[in-house]
Structure formats: C-alpha cells, structure tokens
Motif scaffolding. Structure first.
Motif, short mmCIF file in Angstrom:
data_model
loop_
_atom_site.label_atom_id
_atom_site.label_comp_id
_atom_site.label_asym_id
_atom_site.label_seq_id
_atom_site.Cartn_x
_atom_site.Cartn_y
_atom_site.Cartn_z
N ARG A 50 0.81 -1.25 0.06
CA ARG A 50 0.04 -0.02 -0.09
C ARG A 50 0.94 1.35 0.19
O ARG A 50 1.73 1.58 0.89
CB ARG A 50 -1.02 0.10 1.22
N ASP A 221 3.69 -1.69 13.73
CA ASP A 221 2.06 -1.60 13.24
C ASP A 221 1.99 -1.65 11.58
O ASP A 221 0.96 -2.23 11.32
CB ASP A 221 1.69 -0.13 13.74
N LEU A 222 3.04 -1.38 10.98
CA LEU A 222 3.20 -1.54 9.47
C LEU A 222 3.24 -3.05 9.24
O LEU A 222 2.68 -3.65 8.36
CB LEU A 222 4.09 -0.67 9.06
N GLN A 224 2.30 -5.58 11.21
CA GLN A 224 1.17 -6.36 11.37
C GLN A 224 0.03 -5.81 10.40
O GLN A 224 -1.01 -6.78 10.16
CB GLN A 224 0.76 -5.85 12.82
N SER A 225 0.28 -4.93 9.83
CA SER A 225 -0.82 -4.60 8.67
C SER A 225 -0.68 -5.48 7.72
O SER A 225 -1.54 -5.25 6.54
CB SER A 225 -0.80 -3.08 8.29
N TYR A 226 0.27 -6.24 7.46
CA TYR A 226 0.35 -7.17 6.36
C TYR A 226 0.28 -8.71 6.57
O TYR A 226 1.28 -9.31 6.67
CB TYR A 226 1.70 -6.99 5.52
N ALA A 239 6.11 -3.54 4.75
CA ALA A 239 6.08 -2.28 5.58
C ALA A 239 7.08 -1.27 5.46
O ALA A 239 6.88 -0.21 5.70
CB ALA A 239 6.16 -2.98 7.04
N THR A 242 5.99 0.74 2.57
CA THR A 242 4.81 1.56 3.13
C THR A 242 5.34 2.72 4.03
O THR A 242 4.89 3.94 4.08
CB THR A 242 3.55 0.83 3.92
N ASN A 243 6.37 2.41 4.84
CA ASN A 243 7.07 3.46 5.72
C ASN A 243 7.67 4.53 4.79
O ASN A 243 7.55 5.77 5.17
CB ASN A 243 8.10 2.83 6.48
N ARG A 246 5.15 7.01 3.89
CA ARG A 246 4.63 7.82 4.92
C ARG A 246 5.53 9.07 4.98
O ARG A 246 5.01 10.02 5.08
CB ARG A 246 4.89 6.98 6.20
#
Length: 472
Positions: A50, A221-222, A224-226, A239, A242-243, A246
């Motif tokens: 994402r 947190d990222l 765990q989001s996968y 992650a 995605t970081n 961010r």
C-alpha cells in the motif's frame, strides 16, 4: 529591420535573464529510494503493498513507465544523477565500500554546484555513497561537490533502519537517532526547509532514503498490517515500502504548509532495481519486485535499471498523466539547469538531455541513445543502449566477474581491454520482458546501435581512472 530584430533579441534576453535571477524560480525536490523495484509500488501494479501518498503524487503528476537509473547498482547510479554523465566516465564503476579510493573528484561538474552558482540553496539528506573515505579530508565530501548542507551516511543506515547511529551533519557526527531512517531523513529535510535554508532563494534538495535496502527494519504497526504476507521477511519488506510512503507524505504535507507545492518540481524514483533474495545470507527480507521486467539489481537488463519515476509540478505537468518516453536520471542535470537559468560549461561531457521543453508540451528528441555499463553485472551482458523502442545489449568475453563484489585491484584492465563477443536486440514496446532477441530479423538496427554503443564505450573509458594506481 535588422535593428528591430536586434532590439527584440535583446528584449528576449533581458526577460530570460530577469527570470533566471528571480526569486520565484522553480525549486527542485528529488526523492530517491535504495533498491526499490519497478513493481514495488501500488501505482505500478503491486498487488499487496500500500502506497497511498505515492498514488496521490502520481495522480497529481506524471507516472513514467520508462524511467531509468544511470546504473544497476547504487554508487554509479548516484554519481550519474549528480554529474549528468555515464558513471564509468567519472570513474565510479561499482558500489563503494568504506575506505575505498574511489570517489567523485572535486573538479567534476555537478548538479548542486551549477545550481548553487545560480543562487540556489542546496541540501543532501540520507545516503551519500559517492566516496569511500566519508567525512575525511582525504576525499571530496558532499560540500566539496556543491551541497551547502548535508546530513548523510557513507552507505547504509547502521545498525539498521531503526535508530541509526551513523549520520553526519555538515562534517560532525550526529550519534544515535530515534526512529526509522526514512522518517529521520524526512524530518531533517523538513527542518532545513523550515528553519535553516534562506527562504529568499530557490532550493535543490536531494533526499536519498536508505529504504528498502538491507538491513531492513520497519515499524511494527506496519508489519502487522500485512497479515497475508507469509514468506519469511515479506511483511517486513512490504512495511518498509509503506514506511517510505509515509515519509513522502510527510514531505508533501510540509511543502503544502510552506506554500511551496505549486513552485516545486518533485521527482520520486529509485537508484536501481530490487535486491534478490539469494545473493547473500542477510538479504532474506528483500522481497522487491521488478514487475514484468527481466532481471533485478546488478543486471544490465531492464529489471536492474528501469525504476519507478513520478514527477509533479502543478500547472505544468498534467495531473494523472502517464508517459512512456524514455527518461533517465542523467537528464536531471541539464533539465534542472535549463529551468533554473544555470549555465552548464561547454566542457561538460553530459550524457543526459534537457527535458525542460516537455513542460511546455513540446516533443524532445535525444541526440544520442541512453547508455549503461556495469562490468560486474550478472551474466555476460555488461553494456546496453536504448534508442526509442530498441535496446541493444552487449555481451563480453570475460565471463561473469563476481557480480556486485565491488571494484578491486586488477579490475581496471577488465574495463579498459574488454572485447564484446555478441549482441542481443529487443523491442521494448512489444517485449518489455526482453524475452525475444530480434538481432537476426533486424541486422540494420543492430549495426546502427552497435556503432553507437562501441563509440560511447570508448568515450566513457578513454580516460578511465585506475584508482589503485592513483592511491599508490
């Protein structure tokens, strides 16, 4: 009549000169990731990662589908961006280990130097990797090559992306930092934009994230989001990207807050293709994707050199547009300098082409094909040129030479004395995967591109530097 023509010419020159000196000239923000693959972003088709902020950036600008780095490995790629020249031509042949004699020489023409002479504030934030003796008077440092302000590491973030300890700010060691590297780098950039730079001057900021290069660390947190990423290290990698997204979002928000967005050309890209899982034991988190391309990092095929490229400039670049025009990081120096009114010396042997006229909707034609050389590439394919839809790949007679092992004593002779034994021809518009060699069907194209390839190789290596001979 002649007088009127002369008067008009003088008027035009005065207008152009006043624009080049005006305070409202474009700013330039280049964001470069490390080892981010062509297929690693949601807006480039990754099915799971994402990247909402980069999706938004692409929706506000142009997404290049044929954007290229200057090389399939980090140090040469960065040297190409900074100098506008084929990296071999400036003596950067491979990635630079700590302590190596290899470096960009102080006398080289560089993008930050040229913009600085035109009145720009210049800053470097993140990974440097253009010398072996970092933060040492023995070799040129970022400030010697045109950066007014620098917050950087020699190579990777150590001990990992989390809480790195190896940043140097303007020659002084920073010590331990808190947070993940891309966020640390973004925060430093934001502080420079807000509190340090002279806001009366236009700026050039080169932001070079360490992510997603190994050793990878990502916010929990990222990770765990996968939950559907089951392969070892896969969620960590997703992650990590995605970081980065961010961090990009944070930078774009700050440009908005400072009312700089409308006058800042933003470019997001990567230094080369994605790392492989099997090159070394600690690369178990490297789940990058080249998408439909052949090869990955260290390959001269497109998977090693074709990377994401997103550019935004409101009012000039059509929002939500897409371009398959071949663009390379070598183009940044001539493009930015033309837009900034910075004069490029005639002695500069640039390999890039100014794309400034594309902002006015004009067609740009290259004077010569794009060119890549990496003598430690995987396989026998070490050199390539692209001209329009055609790409010619040259294979040499030395065999595979420890891919990615770094420049060593004795390598100079490999670079200077190589013979090319075979060639492969691909039509990238019809065959993005470089699966169908067309050299037998199009001998006239092979002949034309072979001539250009060999001529450029001779030019690039004519004054090749033997770093270990110089060091003795």
């Amino acid at each position: 009549m002649n007088y009127l023509r002369f008067h008009f010419a003088v008027l035009v020159m005065c207008v152009l000169t006043s624009f080049a000196q005006a305070d409202d000239r474009l700013n330039f923000l280049v964001i470069m990731c490390d080892d981010l693959g062509y297929g690693d972003l949601e807006c480039y088709g990754h099915p799971e990662i994402r990247t909402p902020n980069l999706n938004k950036l692409a929706s506000e600008g142009v997404r290049f589908t044929s954007y290229y780095s200057a090389a399939p490995v980090c140090s040469p790629s960065r040297a190409g961006l900074i100098t506008g020249q084929t990296p071999t031509q400036v003596g950067i042949y491979d990635w630079i280990p700590g302590g190596s004699p290899m470096h960009i020489r102080a006398e080289e023409v560089t993008l930050p130097k040229l913009l600085k002479t035109a009145g720009y504030e210049t800053g470097l934030f993140g990974k440097w990797h253009c010398n072996g003796k970092f933060n040492s008077p023995e070799q040129p440092q970022p400030n010697d090559l045109g950066f007014d302000y620098w917050f950087a590491t020699q190579n990777n973030a150590n001990p990992s992306h989390e809480n790195p300890t190896n940043f140097v700010r303007n020659g002084k060691r920073v010590g331990p930092t808190q947070g993940f590297s891309c966020q640390v780098v973004a925060d430093e950039t934001i502080d420079w934009l807000t509190n340090v730079r002279n806001s009366d001057k236009p700026f050039f900021a080169l932001v070079t994230f360490h992510e997603p290069h190994e050793p990878i660390a990502s916010p929990e947190d990222l990770v765990q989001s996968y939950p559907d990423a089951h392969k070892k290290g896969e969620a960590l990698y997703y992650a990590n990207v995605t970081n980065v997204d961010r961090a990009v979002g944070k930078l774009m928000q700050k440009l908005d807050e400072l009312k700089l967005s409308d006058n800042t050309l933003v470019l997001f890209t990567s230094d080369n293709g994605p790392e492989t899982l099997n090159r070394y034991k600690t690369a178990w988190r490297s789940h990058g994707s080249p998408g439909p391309l052949r090869g990955m990092k260290l390959h001269i095929y497109d998977g090693g050199i074709r990377v994401p490229g997103i550019a935004r400039l409101p009012g000039k670049i059509e929002a939500g547009s897409e371009s398959d025009f071949p663009v390379c990081s070598l183009d940044l120096l001539p493009t930015f300098c033309e837009l900034a009114g910075a004069k490029v010396p005639q002695s500069a042997k640039l390999d890039g082409t100014s794309l400034a006229r594309m902002l006015e909707g004009e067609t740009v034609k290259r004077d010569k094909p794009l060119f890549w050389h990496y003598y430690r590439a995987f396989g026998d394919a070490k050199v390539a040129v692209r001209d329009g839809d055609w790409k010619l790949v040259a294979l040499w007679n030395q065999g595979e030479v420890s891919p990615g092992a770094a420049y060593k004593k004795g390598d100079y002779s490999l670079i200077k004395n190589v013979k090319f034994t075979d060639f492969e021809l691909y039509n990238l518009r019809e065959d993005i995967a470089e699966a169908n060699d067309l050299k037998e069907q199009h001998p006239e194209v092979v002949l034309r591109l072979k001539k250009a390839l060999l001529a450029k190789y001779d030019e690039a290596t004519a004054n090749a530097i033997d770093w270990y001979a110089e060091a003795n």
